[in-house]
Motif scaffolding. Structure first.
Motif, PDB file in Angstrom:
ATOM      1  N   GLN A   1      41.392  29.754  32.537  1.00 21.84           N
ATOM      2  CA  GLN A   1      42.646  29.239  33.078  1.00 21.84           C
ATOM      3  C   GLN A   1      42.845  29.707  34.530  1.00 21.84           C
ATOM      4  O   GLN A   1      42.650  30.882  34.841  1.00 21.84           O
ATOM      5  N   PRO A   2      43.220  28.799  35.442  1.00 18.98           N
ATOM      6  CA  PRO A   2      43.384  29.168  36.861  1.00 18.98           C
ATOM      7  C   PRO A   2      44.379  30.311  37.080  1.00 18.98           C
ATOM      8  O   PRO A   2      44.155  31.183  37.922  1.00 18.98           O
ATOM      9  N   LYS A   3      45.481  30.309  36.336  1.00 13.88           N
ATOM     10  CA  LYS A   3      46.476  31.369  36.503  1.00 13.88           C
ATOM     11  C   LYS A   3      45.925  32.723  36.070  1.00 13.88           C
ATOM     12  O   LYS A   3      46.223  33.752  36.694  1.00 13.88           O
ATOM     13  N   VAL A   4      45.141  32.744  35.031  1.00 11.36           N
ATOM     14  CA  VAL A   4      44.539  33.995  34.570  1.00 11.36           C
ATOM     15  C   VAL A   4      43.543  34.510  35.601  1.00 11.36           C
ATOM     16  O   VAL A   4      43.491  35.711  35.912  1.00 11.36           O
ATOM     17  N   ILE A   5      42.747  33.604  36.168  1.00  9.96           N
ATOM     18  CA  ILE A   5      41.778  33.984  37.201  1.00  9.96           C
ATOM     19  C   ILE A   5      42.497  34.564  38.417  1.00  9.96           C
ATOM     20  O   ILE A   5      42.092  35.591  38.980  1.00  9.96           O
ATOM     21  N   ALA A   6      43.586  33.912  38.825  1.00 16.22           N
ATOM     22  CA  ALA A   6      44.360  34.397  39.974  1.00 16.22           C
ATOM     23  C   ALA A   6      44.974  35.761  39.688  1.00 16.22           C
ATOM     24  O   ALA A   6      44.989  36.644  40.557  1.00 16.22           O
ATOM     25  N   ALA A   7      45.478  35.954  38.471  1.00 13.32           N
ATOM     26  CA  ALA A   7      46.063  37.242  38.101  1.00 13.32           C
ATOM     27  C   ALA A   7      45.020  38.350  38.151  1.00 13.32           C
ATOM     28  O   ALA A   7      45.298  39.464  38.624  1.00 13.32           O
ATOM     29  N   MET A   8      43.806  38.075  37.672  1.00 19.37           N
ATOM     30  CA  MET A   8      42.747  39.083  37.678  1.00 19.37           C
ATOM     31  C   MET A   8      42.355  39.462  39.103  1.00 19.37           C
ATOM     32  O   MET A   8      42.084  40.631  39.393  1.00 19.37           O
ATOM     33  N   LYS A   9      42.343  38.482  40.021  1.00 25.14           N
ATOM     34  CA  LYS A   9      42.033  38.794  41.412  1.00 25.14           C
ATOM     35  C   LYS A   9      43.106  39.704  42.016  1.00 25.14           C
ATOM     36  O   LYS A   9      42.806  40.622  42.784  1.00 25.14           O
ATOM     37  N   GLY A  10      44.358  39.436  41.667  1.00 23.52           N
ATOM     38  CA  GLY A  10      45.433  40.301  42.149  1.00 23.52           C
ATOM     39  C   GLY A  10      45.317  41.712  41.606  1.00 23.52           C
ATOM     40  O   GLY A  10      45.538  42.690  42.335  1.00 23.52           O
ATOM     41  N   ILE A  11      44.949  41.832  40.335  1.00 17.26           N
ATOM     42  CA  ILE A  11      44.766  43.158  39.728  1.00 17.26           C
ATOM     43  C   ILE A  11      43.633  43.896  40.409  1.00 17.26           C
ATOM     44  O   ILE A  11      43.719  45.114  40.658  1.00 17.26           O
ATOM     45  N   HIS A  12      42.547  43.192  40.749  1.00 15.87           N
ATOM     46  CA  HIS A  12      41.414  43.838  41.418  1.00 15.87           C
ATOM     47  C   HIS A  12      41.853  44.471  42.740  1.00 15.87           C
ATOM     48  O   HIS A  12      41.470  45.600  43.054  1.00 15.87           O
ATOM     49  N   GLY A  13      42.660  43.733  43.511  1.00 17.53           N
ATOM     50  CA  GLY A  13      43.136  44.277  44.779  1.00 17.53           C
ATOM     51  C   GLY A  13      44.000  45.509  44.588  1.00 17.53           C
ATOM     52  O   GLY A  13      43.879  46.487  45.334  1.00 17.53           O
ATOM     53  N   ALA A  14      44.880  45.461  43.591  1.00 12.28           N
ATOM     54  CA  ALA A  14      45.746  46.616  43.331  1.00 12.28           C
ATOM     55  C   ALA A  14      44.937  47.820  42.883  1.00 12.28           C
ATOM     56  O   ALA A  14      45.244  48.967  43.255  1.00 12.28           O
ATOM     57  N   VAL A  15      43.897  47.584  42.091  1.00 12.05           N
ATOM     58  CA  VAL A  15      43.058  48.683  41.612  1.00 12.05           C
ATOM     59  C   VAL A  15      42.346  49.367  42.776  1.00 12.05           C
ATOM     60  O   VAL A  15      42.246  50.602  42.830  1.00 12.05           O
ATOM     61  N   ILE A  16      41.856  48.581  43.729  1.00  9.46           N
ATOM     62  CA  ILE A  16      41.205  49.162  44.907  1.00  9.46           C
ATOM     63  C   ILE A  16      42.175  50.074  45.651  1.00  9.46           C
ATOM     64  O   ILE A  16      41.817  51.176  46.082  1.00  9.46           O
TER      65      ILE A  16
END
Length: 220
Positions: free
Chosen positions: A121-136
């Motif tokens: 799902q596009p929204k799930v993919i976008a959410a995961m990218k946002g989480i990756h940035g926050a984790v960094i």
């Protein structure tokens, strides 16, 4: 007198149980709300254990987190084990590990089931990218806070600069890098002393900054 001794024994038991419950509850709260693994947990662990509750000082927390990162296994679970053992012995380590693993394990199982159904799902993919940035960002904050106390002279500064380059360029196993760091720590101080050079330690750096703190010690 016997009544007083029984009362003191009951009070000590209540304090021990209270500390064990607090350890469990602190790590229950940390685990589920921290995304990105163990290193992302470090800022929250430091805030809860050192800054908020003042169970351990910053210097001791840095040492514990360094050991947690060098030891086998996840750094978050290792840190929980070391902190729990430091504050309340074996029972404290068990309480802390249970607190950080049980709710996270349940959440991961639930997320795995949901994610397998919604991964495309596009929204799930976008959410995961946002989480990756926050984790960094969380990992960088943890690295900065550890570096403040870990880098206190030219030797530690050079070591901190060279080792990441070696890891990126050579792809060497990190365990060898940790071993080299241990050797540097054991060898460079005696060599400096033999050469008549000034020897500085982390404790000297903290004393120069007049960072004196008194924290209660808990033992069971």
């Amino acid at each position: 007198m016997r009544t007083t001794m029984k009362t003191n024994a009951m009070t000590n038991t209540d304090l021990r149980i209270s500390l064990l419950f607090q350890l469990f509850w602190v790590f229950v709260r940390i685990g589920p709300v921290t995304f990105g693994g163990g290193y992302a947990m470090i800022p929250m662990i430091e805030r809860e254990i050192s800054a908020k509750r003042k169970w351990l000082g910053e210097e001791e927390m840095d040492e514990i987190l360094s050991l947690a990162g060098a030891a086998p296994g996840g750094v978050g679970v290792n840190a929980a084990a070391f902190i729990g053992y430091r504050l309340a012995g074996v029972k404290g380590a068990i309480a802390a590990i249970a607190g950080i693993t049980i709710p996270t394990f349940i959440i991961v199982c639930l997320l795995s089931t949901v994610y397998s159904q919604l991964a495309d799902q596009p929204k799930v993919i976008a959410a995961m990218k946002g989480i990756h940035g926050a984790v960094i960002a969380l990992i960088l904050v943890a690295a900065y806070r550890m570096a403040k106390n870990a880098i206190f002279d030219k030797t530690t500064a050079v070591t901190a600069l060279v080792i990441p380059i070696v890891l990126l360029v050579s792809g060497i196993n990190p365990i060898y890098v940790i071993a080299v760091g241990l050797i540097i720590g054991f060898v460079y101080m005696p060599i400096k002393q033999l050469l008549g050079l000034q020897v500085r330690t982390e404790k000297d750096s903290l004393n120069d900054s007049d960072e004196e703190s008194n924290y209660p010690e808990y033992y069971i």
